[in-house]
Design a protein around this motif. Structure first.
Motif, PDB file in Angstrom:
ATOM      1  N   CYS A   1       0.857  -1.201   0.037  1.00  0.00           N
ATOM      2  CA  CYS A   1      -0.006  -0.165   0.230  1.00  0.00           C
ATOM      3  C   CYS A   1       0.809   1.290  -0.006  1.00  0.00           C
ATOM      4  O   CYS A   1       2.159   1.128   0.012  1.00  0.00           O
ATOM      5  CB  CYS A   1      -0.876  -0.091   1.221  1.00  0.00           C
ATOM      6  SG  CYS A   1      -0.301  -0.194   3.002  1.00  0.00           S
ATOM      7  N   SER A   2       0.365   2.450  -0.100  1.00  0.00           N
ATOM      8  CA  SER A   2       1.223   3.597   0.052  1.00  0.00           C
ATOM      9  C   SER A   2       1.782   3.960   1.461  1.00  0.00           C
ATOM     10  O   SER A   2       1.148   3.269   2.289  1.00  0.00           O
ATOM     11  CB  SER A   2       0.064   4.854  -0.575  1.00  0.00           C
ATOM     12  OG  SER A   2      -0.870   5.091   0.657  1.00  0.00           O
ATOM     13  N   ASN A   3       2.713   4.896   1.431  1.00  0.00           N
ATOM     14  CA  ASN A   3       3.113   5.198   2.620  1.00  0.00           C
ATOM     15  C   ASN A   3       2.092   5.909   3.462  1.00  0.00           C
ATOM     16  O   ASN A   3       2.159   5.415   4.768  1.00  0.00           O
ATOM     17  CB  ASN A   3       4.354   6.219   2.426  1.00  0.00           C
ATOM     18  CG  ASN A   3       5.540   5.907   1.575  1.00  0.00           C
ATOM     19  OD1 ASN A   3       5.876   4.302   1.653  1.00  0.00           O
ATOM     20  ND2 ASN A   3       6.027   6.169   0.861  1.00  0.00           N
ATOM     21  N   GLU A   4       1.434   6.585   2.972  1.00  0.00           N
ATOM     22  CA  GLU A   4       0.263   7.303   4.134  1.00  0.00           C
ATOM     23  C   GLU A   4      -0.641   6.238   4.651  1.00  0.00           C
ATOM     24  O   GLU A   4      -1.063   6.245   5.745  1.00  0.00           O
ATOM     25  CB  GLU A   4      -0.625   8.213   3.016  1.00  0.00           C
ATOM     26  CG  GLU A   4       0.142   9.420   2.510  1.00  0.00           C
ATOM     27  CD  GLU A   4       1.063   9.193   1.414  1.00  0.00           C
ATOM     28  OE1 GLU A   4       1.949   9.882   0.774  1.00  0.00           O
ATOM     29  OE2 GLU A   4       1.152   8.069   0.740  1.00  0.00           O
TER      30      GLU A   4
ATOM     31  N   ALA B   1       3.922  16.658  19.012  1.00  0.00           N
ATOM     32  CA  ALA B   1       4.217  15.227  19.342  1.00  0.00           C
ATOM     33  C   ALA B   1       3.768  14.261  18.276  1.00  0.00           C
ATOM     34  O   ALA B   1       4.419  13.338  17.930  1.00  0.00           O
ATOM     35  CB  ALA B   1       3.626  15.002  20.862  1.00  0.00           C
ATOM     36  N   GLY B   2       2.388  14.420  17.766  1.00  0.00           N
ATOM     37  CA  GLY B   2       2.060  13.681  16.725  1.00  0.00           C
ATOM     38  C   GLY B   2       2.742  13.635  15.451  1.00  0.00           C
ATOM     39  O   GLY B   2       3.080  12.844  14.699  1.00  0.00           O
ATOM     40  N   PHE B   3       3.409  14.999  15.161  1.00  0.00           N
ATOM     41  CA  PHE B   3       4.112  15.171  13.848  1.00  0.00           C
ATOM     42  C   PHE B   3       5.508  14.555  13.854  1.00  0.00           C
ATOM     43  O   PHE B   3       5.885  13.814  13.244  1.00  0.00           O
ATOM     44  CB  PHE B   3       3.966  16.599  13.555  1.00  0.00           C
ATOM     45  CG  PHE B   3       4.647  16.998  12.030  1.00  0.00           C
ATOM     46  CD1 PHE B   3       3.603  16.673  10.965  1.00  0.00           C
ATOM     47  CD2 PHE B   3       5.932  17.557  12.057  1.00  0.00           C
ATOM     48  CE1 PHE B   3       4.314  16.774   9.662  1.00  0.00           C
ATOM     49  CE2 PHE B   3       6.502  17.800  10.743  1.00  0.00           C
ATOM     50  CZ  PHE B   3       5.787  17.586   9.669  1.00  0.00           C
ATOM     51  N   PHE B   4       6.335  15.199  14.960  1.00  0.00           N
ATOM     52  CA  PHE B   4       7.772  14.916  15.119  1.00  0.00           C
ATOM     53  C   PHE B   4       7.653  13.619  15.792  1.00  0.00           C
ATOM     54  O   PHE B   4       8.932  12.844  15.599  1.00  0.00           O
ATOM     55  CB  PHE B   4       8.297  15.909  15.795  1.00  0.00           C
ATOM     56  CG  PHE B   4       8.658  17.025  15.030  1.00  0.00           C
ATOM     57  CD1 PHE B   4       9.591  17.271  13.791  1.00  0.00           C
ATOM     58  CD2 PHE B   4       7.564  18.221  15.140  1.00  0.00           C
ATOM     59  CE1 PHE B   4       9.448  18.469  13.209  1.00  0.00           C
ATOM     60  CE2 PHE B   4       7.819  19.462  14.357  1.00  0.00           C
ATOM     61  CZ  PHE B   4       8.644  19.693  13.349  1.00  0.00           C
ATOM     62  N   GLY B   5       7.096  13.078  16.844  1.00  0.00           N
ATOM     63  CA  GLY B   5       7.223  11.921  17.395  1.00  0.00           C
ATOM     64  C   GLY B   5       6.359  10.872  16.918  1.00  0.00           C
ATOM     65  O   GLY B   5       6.950   9.412  17.499  1.00  0.00           O
ATOM     66  N   LEU B   6       5.673  11.027  15.861  1.00  0.00           N
ATOM     67  CA  LEU B   6       5.082   9.795  15.365  1.00  0.00           C
ATOM     68  C   LEU B   6       5.217   9.497  13.830  1.00  0.00           C
ATOM     69  O   LEU B   6       5.578   8.769  13.191  1.00  0.00           O
ATOM     70  CB  LEU B   6       3.523   9.577  15.732  1.00  0.00           C
ATOM     71  CG  LEU B   6       3.006   8.241  15.830  1.00  0.00           C
ATOM     72  CD1 LEU B   6       3.929   6.974  16.550  1.00  0.00           C
ATOM     73  CD2 LEU B   6       1.608   8.042  16.279  1.00  0.00           C
ATOM     74  N   MET B   7       4.412  10.784  13.297  1.00  0.00           N
ATOM     75  CA  MET B   7       4.415  10.834  11.779  1.00  0.00           C
ATOM     76  C   MET B   7       5.572  10.802  11.170  1.00  0.00           C
ATOM     77  O   MET B   7       5.876   9.748  10.123  1.00  0.00           O
ATOM     78  CB  MET B   7       3.424  11.884  11.374  1.00  0.00           C
ATOM     79  CG  MET B   7       3.226  11.753   9.727  1.00  0.00           C
ATOM     80  SD  MET B   7       2.086  13.320   9.184  1.00  0.00           S
ATOM     81  CE  MET B   7       2.268  12.876   7.495  1.00  0.00           C
ATOM     82  N   CYS B   8       6.595  11.520  11.217  1.00  0.00           N
ATOM     83  CA  CYS B   8       7.757  11.589  10.559  1.00  0.00           C
ATOM     84  C   CYS B   8       8.654  10.449  10.834  1.00  0.00           C
ATOM     85  O   CYS B   8       9.163   9.840   9.979  1.00  0.00           O
ATOM     86  CB  CYS B   8       8.492  12.902  11.028  1.00  0.00           C
ATOM     87  SG  CYS B   8       7.848  14.410  10.453  1.00  0.00           S
ATOM     88  N   PRO B   9       8.657   9.848  12.286  1.00  0.00           N
ATOM     89  CA  PRO B   9       9.687   8.725  12.368  1.00  0.00           C
ATOM     90  C   PRO B   9       9.073   7.537  11.855  1.00  0.00           C
ATOM     91  O   PRO B   9       9.672   6.524  11.096  1.00  0.00           O
ATOM     92  CB  PRO B   9       9.592   8.596  13.985  1.00  0.00           C
ATOM     93  CG  PRO B   9       9.415   9.792  14.588  1.00  0.00           C
ATOM     94  CD  PRO B   9       8.348  10.634  13.480  1.00  0.00           C
ATOM     95  N   VAL B  10       7.736   7.274  11.798  1.00  0.00           N
ATOM     96  CA  VAL B  10       6.957   6.269  11.002  1.00  0.00           C
ATOM     97  C   VAL B  10       7.221   6.253   9.501  1.00  0.00           C
ATOM     98  O   VAL B  10       7.701   5.170   9.150  1.00  0.00           O
ATOM     99  CB  VAL B  10       5.367   6.154  11.455  1.00  0.00           C
ATOM    100  CG1 VAL B  10       4.844   5.297  10.648  1.00  0.00           C
ATOM    101  CG2 VAL B  10       5.232   5.589  12.768  1.00  0.00           C
ATOM    102  N   LEU B  11       7.257   7.375   8.942  1.00  0.00           N
ATOM    103  CA  LEU B  11       7.425   7.573   7.627  1.00  0.00           C
ATOM    104  C   LEU B  11       8.896   7.376   7.125  1.00  0.00           C
ATOM    105  O   LEU B  11       9.318   6.401   6.256  1.00  0.00           O
ATOM    106  CB  LEU B  11       6.969   9.052   7.174  1.00  0.00           C
ATOM    107  CG  LEU B  11       7.223   9.167   5.601  1.00  0.00           C
ATOM    108  CD1 LEU B  11       5.938   8.401   4.833  1.00  0.00           C
ATOM    109  CD2 LEU B  11       6.658  10.838   5.357  1.00  0.00           C
ATOM    110  N   LEU B  12       9.870   7.963   7.925  1.00  0.00           N
ATOM    111  CA  LEU B  12      11.112   7.911   7.604  1.00  0.00           C
ATOM    112  C   LEU B  12      11.955   6.681   7.792  1.00  0.00           C
ATOM    113  O   LEU B  12      12.671   5.963   7.160  1.00  0.00           O
ATOM    114  CB  LEU B  12      12.047   9.095   8.357  1.00  0.00           C
ATOM    115  CG  LEU B  12      11.663  10.642   7.779  1.00  0.00           C
ATOM    116  CD1 LEU B  12      12.053  11.462   8.917  1.00  0.00           C
ATOM    117  CD2 LEU B  12      12.194  10.871   6.472  1.00  0.00           C
TER     118      LEU B  12
END
Length: 317
Positions: free
Chosen positions: A199-202, A240-251
């Motif tokens: 599936c897509s990254n998103e 916290a949601g952006f830097f602590g979860l979204m970005c690490p999960v994606l990267l």
């Protein structure tokens, strides 16, 4: 549509190109650096009167919200929603539960222990990744991998300032929680490259964050109905949601499939230098000469981990 992070890993005889590996290392390094914003965010949220459980739940559900918006934008651009098997969904949600467990343990440790002590114990994940790599591949880590992890741990003792305070006399439960966070963090970074979904990254990130959100309800069961979002936690939740979860999960999802597990955790060591810099800028916490030297040592350890790739590329040229 096959997600770029879900392509089959090359075999031992088909190592990824030096350029792809370098990009993957930078992605994991950036993912670790994003975690650096968490210590300062947690401190500010605690000072504003919010509990560690509320912060953890905010991080999980706002990560889910951000990925949901990304999926919606993808749909508007024509990216199709892919049907996943129940097994794939459970694996991805398990990955999210794992990173949420790290947040639960680390948030509690940060609320009880001095930040340098909690950071130093969390940073043991740099060598724990080598342990998982050895278990999964049944291959002893290379000398350069062990050396780079040792250099990073050594630098952490000085960069965090724990050389002044030591570890004696602190709450043993909080100390165990900080070490437990290191274990789950190393597992998350390691397994980010192993859990695959077509599936897509998103969409992948959305399912991962759903698992994190469900896990967060174990410590803050009334989060979704409590209205805490409207009582001032919104700025901390968004960061916290952006830097602590979204970005690490994606990267981590993009980079770690192309790196050995041990190297992934070593590259994620960018968290401490980034965290110290953010704390200095936002909180005004000064860094002494010894702390700066510790940061330099950590970055040297990260560079040491990349030395074999750089040397092999030079030889090929």
């Amino acid at each position: 549509m096959e997600n770029v992070i879900d392509r089959p890993m090359p075999s031992a005889g088909m190592a990824p190109s030096g350029r792809r590996r370098a990009v993957a290392a930078l992605q994991v390094f950036a993912g670790g650096a994003c975690y650096g914003a968490m210590a300062t965010t947690y401190k500010l949220a605690y000072a504003a009167g919010f509990t560690s459980a509320q912060v953890v739940a905010s991080q999980a559900w706002f990560g889910f919200l951000f990925f949901g918006l990304a999926v919606l934008l993808g749909r508007l651009r024509g990216v199709r929603w892919q049907r996943l098997s129940g097994k794939q969904v459970l694996k991805l949600m398990g990955l999210g539960a794992l990173t949420c467990t790290t947040s639960i343990l680390y948030c509690y440790a940060m609320s009880v222990l001095p930040a340098p002590v909690a950071l130093t114990l969390l940073f043991q994940f740099t060598w724990m990744g080598l342990v998982w790599q050895t278990i999964m591949t049944r291959r002893a880590p290379r000398f350069v991998e062990v050396a780079s992890a040792a250099v990073i741990v050594f630098g952490t003792v000085f960069a965090s300032g724990v050389y002044r305070t030591g570890l004696a006399g602190y709450d043993p439960v909080a100390l165990l929680c900080a070490l437990g966070a290191a274990v789950t963090c190393s597992l998350f970074v390691t397994l980010s490259g192993k859990v695959k979904a077509l599936c897509s990254n998103e969409q992948r990130g959305l399912v991962v964050c759903l698992g994190a959100g469900v896990m967060s309800l174990t410590v803050c069961p009334d989060y979704l109905v409590s209205g805490v979002v409207f009582r001032g936690i919104l700025p901390f939740a968004a960061v916290a949601g952006f830097f602590g979860l979204m970005c690490p999960v994606l990267l981590f999802g993009l980079g770690s499939p192309h790196l050995p597990a041990g190297l992934s955790t070593v590259m994620a060591a960018a968290e401490l230098p980034a965290g110290l810099f953010i704390a200095m800028v936002v909180l005004g916490e000064p860094l002494g000469v010894v702390e700066w030297l510790g940061v330099v040592v950590i970055l040297a350890g990260v560079c040491l981990a990349q030395a074999p790739s750089l040397l092999s590329r030079h030889t090929m040229r």
